[in-house]
Design a protein around this motif. Structure first.
Motif, PDB file in Angstrom:
ATOM      1  N   UNK A  20       0.852  -1.185   0.000  1.00  0.00           N
ATOM      2  CA  UNK A  20       0.000   0.000   0.000  1.00  0.00           C
ATOM      3  C   UNK A  20       0.885   1.231   0.000  1.00  0.00           C
ATOM      4  N   UNK A  21       0.412   2.269  -0.648  1.00  0.00           N
ATOM      5  CA  UNK A  21       1.216   3.473  -0.811  1.00  0.00           C
ATOM      6  C   UNK A  21       0.392   4.705  -0.478  1.00  0.00           C
ATOM      7  N   UNK A  22       1.021   5.656   0.246  1.00  0.00           N
ATOM      8  CA  UNK A  22       0.335   6.877   0.661  1.00  0.00           C
ATOM      9  C   UNK A  22       1.273   8.065   0.503  1.00  0.00           C
ATOM     10  N   UNK A  23       0.747   9.185   0.059  1.00  0.00           N
ATOM     11  CA  UNK A  23       1.520  10.414  -0.009  1.00  0.00           C
ATOM     12  C   UNK A  23       2.470  10.479  -1.194  1.00  0.00           C
ATOM     13  N   UNK A  24       3.105  11.637  -1.329  1.00  0.00           N
ATOM     14  CA  UNK A  24       4.058  11.875  -2.410  1.00  0.00           C
ATOM     15  C   UNK A  24       5.327  12.501  -1.827  1.00  0.00           C
ATOM     16  N   UNK A  25       6.439  12.272  -2.503  1.00  0.00           N
ATOM     17  CA  UNK A  25       7.697  12.861  -2.067  1.00  0.00           C
ATOM     18  C   UNK A  25       8.755  11.810  -1.824  1.00  0.00           C
ATOM     19  N   UNK A  26       9.553  12.008  -0.799  1.00  0.00           N
ATOM     20  CA  UNK A  26      10.644  11.096  -0.454  1.00  0.00           C
ATOM     21  C   UNK A  26      10.096   9.710  -0.130  1.00  0.00           C
ATOM     22  N   UNK A  27      10.550   8.666  -0.828  1.00  0.00           N
ATOM     23  CA  UNK A  27      10.046   7.319  -0.537  1.00  0.00           C
ATOM     24  C   UNK A  27      10.486   6.845   0.855  1.00  0.00           C
ATOM     25  N   UNK A  28       9.556   6.218   1.559  1.00  0.00           N
ATOM     26  CA  UNK A  28       9.831   5.627   2.871  1.00  0.00           C
ATOM     27  C   UNK A  28       9.339   4.182   2.805  1.00  0.00           C
ATOM     28  N   UNK A  29      10.271   3.243   2.742  1.00  0.00           N
ATOM     29  CA  UNK A  29       9.913   1.828   2.675  1.00  0.00           C
ATOM     30  C   UNK A  29       9.806   1.272   4.086  1.00  0.00           C
TER      31      UNK A  29
END
Length: 273
Positions: free
Chosen positions: A13-22
Motif C-alpha cells: 500500500x502506498x500513501x503520499x508523495x515525495x521522499x520514498x519511505x519503505x
C-alpha cells in the motif's frame, strides 16, 4: 497494489508523495503493524511517499517454494525497491526481522538509502544466542483479562504473551494493527523458513557495516524476543547512530509508549532533513 517479482505478487500500500519511505514489518505479521504506528505521524507531514509491503508468505503476499532463506528474501526486497522506487534515495523503517532485512539492504553499497529507523531490531538470528532480559516489570490494568476473554477473539493470547503494558487501549490497537495478520500469514511457510534459512549468509559481516547516514535504533528494556544489548553491540561503531532503550516496554513499544516512539521518529526525520 501488487508488484510482480518472479511471478510472485508482492502486496503493498502506498500513501503520499515525495521522499520514498519503505516500511518493513515483523516476521509472521504484515504491513498493518507499520501503517498503524507510522501513518498517524506521516499523514500530518508533507513530502513523504510511504510504502508498506507484506513480505512473502505474510499478510496478503503469498508464499513461494523458491523463497527458502534470508538471502533470497533480501534479494526479493531489493527487486521490489528496484521496481517501485528505482534509483532514487529512500528511507527505511524496519521492525524486528524487517529491521534485520533493512540492515542487509544497507550492506549493499549500490542501494541508495538515506536513513534508517529501526525498532525492536532482530540482530541475532539464532534465538538461543540472543542476550535477552531476565526480568520484566509489567503493568496490567484491572479487569483486562476478563475484558479480552469476553470478546472471544481468536489469537488474543498472543497479546498477553507480548505485552508489558496490558491495558484496554493497547489491546484495541493490537487487535486492529497486529492480530489480523495471523489469519492471513502462511505459518507453515514461516516455520520452514525460520528453521532452514532465517539468517543472512553474510550475517557475520554486518558488524562491519559502513553506513554514514542518520540511523535511529529504538529498543525495549523488556523485549524478551529480540532484546536490546545485541543491536547496540552490532551497530555502536556507526558515526550517526542514535541508540535508545526505552524503559517499561517490550516488543510492542510503538503501542506501549507511543509518545516516545513518535518523538524519536520525528527526531530522526529532522536529522535527515
Amino acid at each position: 497494489m501488487e508488484c510482480i517479482i518472479n511471478n510472485l505478487p508482492i502486496y503493498y500500500e502506498e500513501y503520499g508523495k515525495g521522499k520514498p519511505v519503505l516500511c518493513i514489518h515483523r516476521f509472521t505479521e504484515d504491513h498493518g503493524l507499520m501503517k498503524g504506528c507510522l501513518e498517524p505521524i506521516f499523514k500530518n507531514l508533507d513530502g513523504y511517499r510511504r510504502i508498506y509491503l507484506d513480505m512473502p508468505g505474510m499478510g496478503k503476499t503469498p508464499s513461494a517454494d523458491w523463497i527458502t532463506n534470508a538471502d533470497i528474501m533480501l534479494d526479493t526486497l531489493k527487486k521490489f525497491v528496484s521496481q517501485i522506487i528505482g534509483d532514487e534515495g529512500f528511507l527505511l523503517v524496519g521492525a524486528s526481522y524487517g529491521a534485520y532485512m533493512s540492515l542487509g539492504m544497507a550492506y549493499d553499497a549500490d542501494i541508495n538509502i538515506d536513513g534508517m529507523f529501526l525498532f525492536n531490531p532482530c540482530t541475532v538470528p539464532n534465538y538461543d544466542e540472543r542476550n535477552l532480559p531476565d526480568d520484566e516489570d509489567t503493568f496490567e490494568e484491572d479487569g483486562i483479562e476478563e475484558f479480552v476473554e469476553g470478546e472471544n477473539i481468536e489469537g488474543s493470547d498472543r497479546f498477553f504473551d507480548e505485552a508489558i503494558v496490558v491495558t484496554k487501549i493497547n489491546w484495541e490497537r493490537y487487535k486492529k494493527e497486529i492480530l489480523p495478520a495471523y489469519s492471513l500469514t502462511d505459518m507453515g511457510f514461516c516455520e520452514k523458513y525460520r528453521a532452514s534459512g532465517y539468517a543472512l549468509s553474510f550475517h557475520s559481516k554486518l558488524k562491519g557495516l559502513d553506513f554514514a547516514k542518520p540511523i535511529t535504533v529504538l529498543t525495549g528494556r523488556y523485549d524478551d524476543s529480540a532484546g536490546y544489548e545485541d543491536s547496540f553491540n552490532l551497530l555502536k561503531h556507526l558515526p550517526r547512530l542514535t541508540f535508545v532503550t526505552l524503559e517499561g516496554v517490550g516488543p510492542l513499544m510503538q503501542i506501549e509508549n507511543p509518545n516516545a516512539f513518535n518523538f524519536h521518529l520525528k527526531d530522526w526525520l529532522s536529522k535527515i532533513n
